[in-house]
Design a protein around this motif. Sequence first.
Motif, PDB file in Angstrom:
ATOM      1  N   LEU A   8     -34.864 117.419  -8.969  1.00 61.33           N
ATOM      2  CA  LEU A   8     -35.904 117.333  -7.910  1.00 61.33           C
ATOM      3  C   LEU A   8     -35.776 116.150  -7.227  1.00 61.33           C
ATOM      4  O   LEU A   8     -36.478 116.024  -6.137  1.00 61.33           O
TER       5      LEU A   8
ATOM      6  N   GLY B  28     -52.436 109.628 -10.831  1.00 60.58           N
ATOM      7  CA  GLY B  28     -51.545 110.276  -9.413  1.00 60.58           C
ATOM      8  C   GLY B  28     -52.624 110.261  -8.257  1.00 60.58           C
ATOM      9  O   GLY B  28     -53.692 109.335  -8.312  1.00 60.58           O
TER      10      GLY B  28
ATOM     11  N   ASP C 196     -42.508 124.475  -1.422  1.00 56.62           N
ATOM     12  CA  ASP C 196     -42.990 125.311  -2.614  1.00 56.62           C
ATOM     13  C   ASP C 196     -43.975 126.273  -2.317  1.00 56.62           C
ATOM     14  O   ASP C 196     -43.834 127.265  -3.088  1.00 56.62           O
TER      15      ASP C 196
ATOM     16  N   LEU D 103     -47.949 116.988 -11.866  1.00 63.53           N
ATOM     17  CA  LEU D 103     -47.247 117.878 -10.858  1.00 63.53           C
ATOM     18  C   LEU D 103     -45.953 118.428 -11.340  1.00 63.53           C
ATOM     19  O   LEU D 103     -45.562 119.553 -10.885  1.00 63.53           O
TER      20      LEU D 103
ATOM     21  N   LEU E  19     -63.805 106.532 -12.589  1.00 61.00           N
ATOM     22  CA  LEU E  19     -62.582 105.435 -13.381  1.00 61.00           C
ATOM     23  C   LEU E  19     -63.209 103.960 -12.666  1.00 61.00           C
ATOM     24  O   LEU E  19     -63.115 103.018 -12.974  1.00 61.00           O
TER      25      LEU E  19
ATOM     26  N   ASP F 247     -48.398 107.404  -8.469  1.00 62.71           N
ATOM     27  CA  ASP F 247     -49.059 107.432  -7.224  1.00 62.71           C
ATOM     28  C   ASP F 247     -50.371 106.833  -7.338  1.00 62.71           C
ATOM     29  O   ASP F 247     -50.657 106.668  -6.129  1.00 62.71           O
TER      30      ASP F 247
ATOM     31  N   LEU G   8     -50.783 126.246  -5.532  1.00 59.50           N
ATOM     32  CA  LEU G   8     -49.780 126.422  -6.352  1.00 59.50           C
ATOM     33  C   LEU G   8     -50.109 126.441  -8.012  1.00 59.50           C
ATOM     34  O   LEU G   8     -49.379 127.023  -8.661  1.00 59.50           O
TER      35      LEU G   8
ATOM     36  N   MET H 264     -52.770 122.605  -3.166  1.00 59.41           N
ATOM     37  CA  MET H 264     -52.972 122.542  -4.507  1.00 59.41           C
ATOM     38  C   MET H 264     -54.172 123.229  -5.068  1.00 59.41           C
ATOM     39  O   MET H 264     -54.403 123.162  -6.344  1.00 59.41           O
TER      40      MET H 264
HETATM   41  C1  LIG Z   1     -46.036 120.755  -4.679  1.00 57.51           C
HETATM   42  C2  LIG Z   1     -45.372 119.400  -4.902  1.00 57.51           C
HETATM   43  C3  LIG Z   1     -44.085 119.394  -4.981  1.00 57.51           C
HETATM   44  C4  LIG Z   1     -43.387 117.981  -5.195  1.00 57.51           C
HETATM   45  N1  LIG Z   1     -41.982 118.090  -5.116  1.00 57.51           N
HETATM   46  C5  LIG Z   1     -41.188 116.693  -5.434  1.00 57.51           C
HETATM   47  C6  LIG Z   1     -39.878 116.788  -5.703  1.00 57.51           C
HETATM   48  O1  LIG Z   1     -39.301 118.062  -5.211  1.00 57.51           O
HETATM   49  N2  LIG Z   1     -39.235 115.743  -5.797  1.00 57.51           N
HETATM   50  C7  LIG Z   1     -39.901 114.492  -6.056  1.00 57.51           C
HETATM   51  O2  LIG Z   1     -39.643 113.392  -6.304  1.00 57.51           O
HETATM   52  N3  LIG Z   1     -41.414 114.552  -5.609  1.00 57.51           N
HETATM   53  C8  LIG Z   1     -42.022 115.603  -5.593  1.00 57.51           C
HETATM   54  N4  LIG Z   1     -43.523 115.802  -5.501  1.00 57.51           N
HETATM   55  C9  LIG Z   1     -43.934 114.383  -5.489  1.00 57.51           C
HETATM   56  C10 LIG Z   1     -44.399 114.002  -7.177  1.00 57.51           C
HETATM   57  O3  LIG Z   1     -44.548 115.111  -8.054  1.00 57.51           O
HETATM   58  C11 LIG Z   1     -45.174 112.937  -7.301  1.00 57.51           C
HETATM   59  O4  LIG Z   1     -44.875 111.647  -6.857  1.00 57.51           O
HETATM   60  C12 LIG Z   1     -45.332 112.592  -8.964  1.00 57.51           C
HETATM   61  O5  LIG Z   1     -45.662 113.779  -9.655  1.00 57.51           O
HETATM   62  C13 LIG Z   1     -46.373 111.293  -9.265  1.00 57.51           C
HETATM   63  O6  LIG Z   1     -46.365 111.155 -10.341  1.00 57.51           O
HETATM   64  P1  LIG Z   1     -47.707 110.603 -11.279  1.00 57.51           P
HETATM   65  O7  LIG Z   1     -47.501 110.548 -12.780  1.00 57.51           O
HETATM   66  O8  LIG Z   1     -47.749 109.097 -10.509  1.00 57.51           O
HETATM   67  O9  LIG Z   1     -48.968 111.641 -10.938  1.00 57.51           O
HETATM   68  P2  LIG Z   1     -49.184 113.139 -11.200  1.00 57.51           P
HETATM   69  O10 LIG Z   1     -48.032 113.933 -11.401  1.00 57.51           O
HETATM   70  O11 LIG Z   1     -50.112 113.523 -10.049  1.00 57.51           O
HETATM   71  O12 LIG Z   1     -50.019 113.181 -12.683  1.00 57.51           O
HETATM   72  C14 LIG Z   1     -51.301 112.508 -12.577  1.00 57.51           C
HETATM   73  C15 LIG Z   1     -51.847 113.274 -13.694  1.00 57.51           C
HETATM   74  O13 LIG Z   1     -53.249 112.853 -14.075  1.00 57.51           O
HETATM   75  C16 LIG Z   1     -54.169 113.541 -14.315  1.00 57.51           C
HETATM   76  N5  LIG Z   1     -55.331 113.131 -14.149  1.00 57.51           N
HETATM   77  C17 LIG Z   1     -56.017 112.780 -13.005  1.00 57.51           C
HETATM   78  N6  LIG Z   1     -57.295 112.256 -13.098  1.00 57.51           N
HETATM   79  C18 LIG Z   1     -57.475 112.071 -14.311  1.00 57.51           C
HETATM   80  C19 LIG Z   1     -58.670 111.464 -15.198  1.00 57.51           C
HETATM   81  N7  LIG Z   1     -59.708 111.178 -14.857  1.00 57.51           N
HETATM   82  N8  LIG Z   1     -58.535 111.985 -16.771  1.00 57.51           N
HETATM   83  C20 LIG Z   1     -57.209 112.747 -17.124  1.00 57.51           C
HETATM   84  N9  LIG Z   1     -56.331 112.822 -16.529  1.00 57.51           N
HETATM   85  C21 LIG Z   1     -56.270 112.864 -15.111  1.00 57.51           C
HETATM   86  C22 LIG Z   1     -53.729 114.684 -13.410  1.00 57.51           C
HETATM   87  O14 LIG Z   1     -54.285 115.764 -14.063  1.00 57.51           O
HETATM   88  C23 LIG Z   1     -52.380 114.728 -13.595  1.00 57.51           C
HETATM   89  O15 LIG Z   1     -51.842 115.575 -14.588  1.00 57.51           O
HETATM   90  C24 LIG Z   1     -44.148 116.894  -5.184  1.00 57.51           C
HETATM   91  C25 LIG Z   1     -45.481 116.950  -5.312  1.00 57.51           C
HETATM   92  C26 LIG Z   1     -46.074 118.211  -4.884  1.00 57.51           C
HETATM   93  C27 LIG Z   1     -47.695 117.978  -4.958  1.00 57.51           C
END
Ligand SMILES: Cc1cc2nc3c(=O)[nH]c(=O)nc-3n(C[C@H](O)[C@H](O)[C@H](O)COP(=O)(O)OP(=O)(O)OC[C@H]3O[C@@H](n4cnc5c(N)ncnc54)[C@H](O)[C@@H]3O)c2cc1C
Length: 490
Positions: A97, A238, A295, A182, A413, A445, A262, A259
């Motif tokens: 990815l 995130g 996507d 994600l 939060l 993020d 998907l 979102m």
């Molecule tokens: C459709 C799509 C396609 C993408 N494709 C790519 C790609 O091909 N390559 C790439 O490098 N990046 C891609 N990205 C970006 C990448 O997915 C994100 O940058 C990455 O997932 C961020 O990771 P994270 O762990 O910070 O947050 P996230 O993956 O957003 O995870 C955050 C998690 O926290 C949970 N959460 C939120 N609030 C709470 C709460 N209050 N209590 C408990 N849980 C909570 C959410 O449910 C989620 O599961 C894509 C993004 C999207 C939307």
Amino acid sequence: MGDPKAFLNNPRRLRERRAVPDRIRDWAEVYRERALLPIISGQAARCMDCGVPFCHDACPLGNLIPEWNTLVSAEDWRSASARLHATNNFPEFTGRLCPAPCESACVLAIDSEAVTIKNIELAIADRAWESGFEQPQPPERLSGRTVAVVGSGPAGLAAAQQLTRAGHTTTVYERADRIGGLLRYGIPDFRLEKHRLDRRIDQMRTEGTRFRTGIAVGSELRADELRSRYDALVLAVGATVCRELPVPGRELAGIHQAMEYLPQANRAVAGDGSPAISAEGRRVVIVGGGDTAADCLGTALRQQAAEVSQLDINPCPPERRAEGQPWPVHPKVYRVTTSHEEARELAGARDPRRFAATTVRFEGDGQGRVRAVRLAEAELGTRRPRPGTEQAIEAELVLLALGFAGPEPGSGLVEQLGLGLDGAGNFARDGGYATGVDGVFVAGDAGRGQSLIVWAIAEGRSAAAAVDRYLTGSTELLAPVSPADRPLTA
Ligand SMILES: Cc1cc2nc3c(=O)[nH]c(=O)nc-3n(C[C@H](O)[C@H](O)[C@H](O)COP(=O)(O)OP(=O)(O)OC[C@H]3O[C@@H](n4cnc5c(N)ncnc54)[C@H](O)[C@@H]3O)c2cc1C
Ligand code: SF4
């Protein structure tokens, strides 16, 4: 270096994709399984081991690329796996990815074609699982300290794996019903089959990480209570606030955020029933130009949409690096994703994208449903509609993929923990990932703003090192990036 002349004699070869008519009939990954193995050692041998590995610097994880290229060219897969996993918890995700800024910075790319670094990473990762090299690493002894990680995307998972391996008893809290962020409910199966995610989560469970799903911290469980139960807290929630398109007609039925669309499609593939929003038989317009839009496109094609168009407000980028985007920066160039390849093949080579296109308003059918998107050419610079260029595209489904503005303000939060926000609305933290609140850290993020998986993993690893130091006074965990680090772009 495997073969000093390989970069002259071996042309760059990429992984083969399945034929478009086959792959749009299912949700399996678009690439042919095991297609890399016959070619990959020769591709790894193209690495010149150039002495100053810019590729290594361009990778936020600091992946030891020339080292594993040499090992793969010698077919020493076990050592290659050890070197790869030393810096990357989840190469099976990044190998599929990541946009591979490392390849843009490859020295060969100055006047030739870069080493296929991402494919080599993927071949090592898949081979490691197949051959049993990627075994669980439970800690030798427990520290007696506890950590809660909120959010189970790549940042939360990387932080949790590092902290568990360092001996801290770590629990991941996730509000969704399944782990993965994600990776689970954003990215479709045709780019990442979810059994790969499940396999990694099983490994983490075996190592000792605990998972609690279906708990929204801040509402179902107070964040300050959670903080008081654990010795440290990592927020990796995130940046989930979707950007809006406030034009007339936005309230019409049939217009959805990507979102909203998907996750339902991904759930359907996981066996949770039919999606409430489907592109089947509909004319679809996707507004936006990034990964999320691509996507939506691939998903709509698999749901058998009647027609799909995509509107990108930016002008069509050049095929090659433009002036002002010199090597080794990751340039903005015209990219054809697998979804675009599919759309083009189905539409007789017509690209589904309209560049420099701005949405003026949505038109309804008189019954409250969207019927058409009214668009115009966007003026360069101002992005305002150019007078006299308006036209309409008929659409029964419109998907908005305009990016993400930051973590949710209403989650509870911020108030319950007393967190600060930075100028962009993300959770504020210092150079060591710490918020102003004792023992509360931020990764991914939620602190950086919308970014990439590779950055999320790098932040998760770095935040884990900061937490380890906070809990024990020192750390041996690697911290590849600081919150202030930024990608190498022009
Ligand atoms: C459709 C799509 C396609 C993408 N494709 C790519 C790609 O091909 N390559 C790439 O490098 N990046 C891609 N990205 C970006 C990448 O997915 C994100 O940058 C990455 O997932 C961020 O990771 P994270 O762990 O910070 O947050 P996230 O993956 O957003 O995870 C955050 C998690 O926290 C949970 N959460 C939120 N609030 C709470 C709460 N209050 N209590 C408990 N849980 C909570 C959410 O449910 C989620 O599961 C894509 C993004 C999207 C939307
Ligand atoms: S994680 Fe991304 S940037 Fe790093 S080596 Fe892999 S493909 Fe390149």
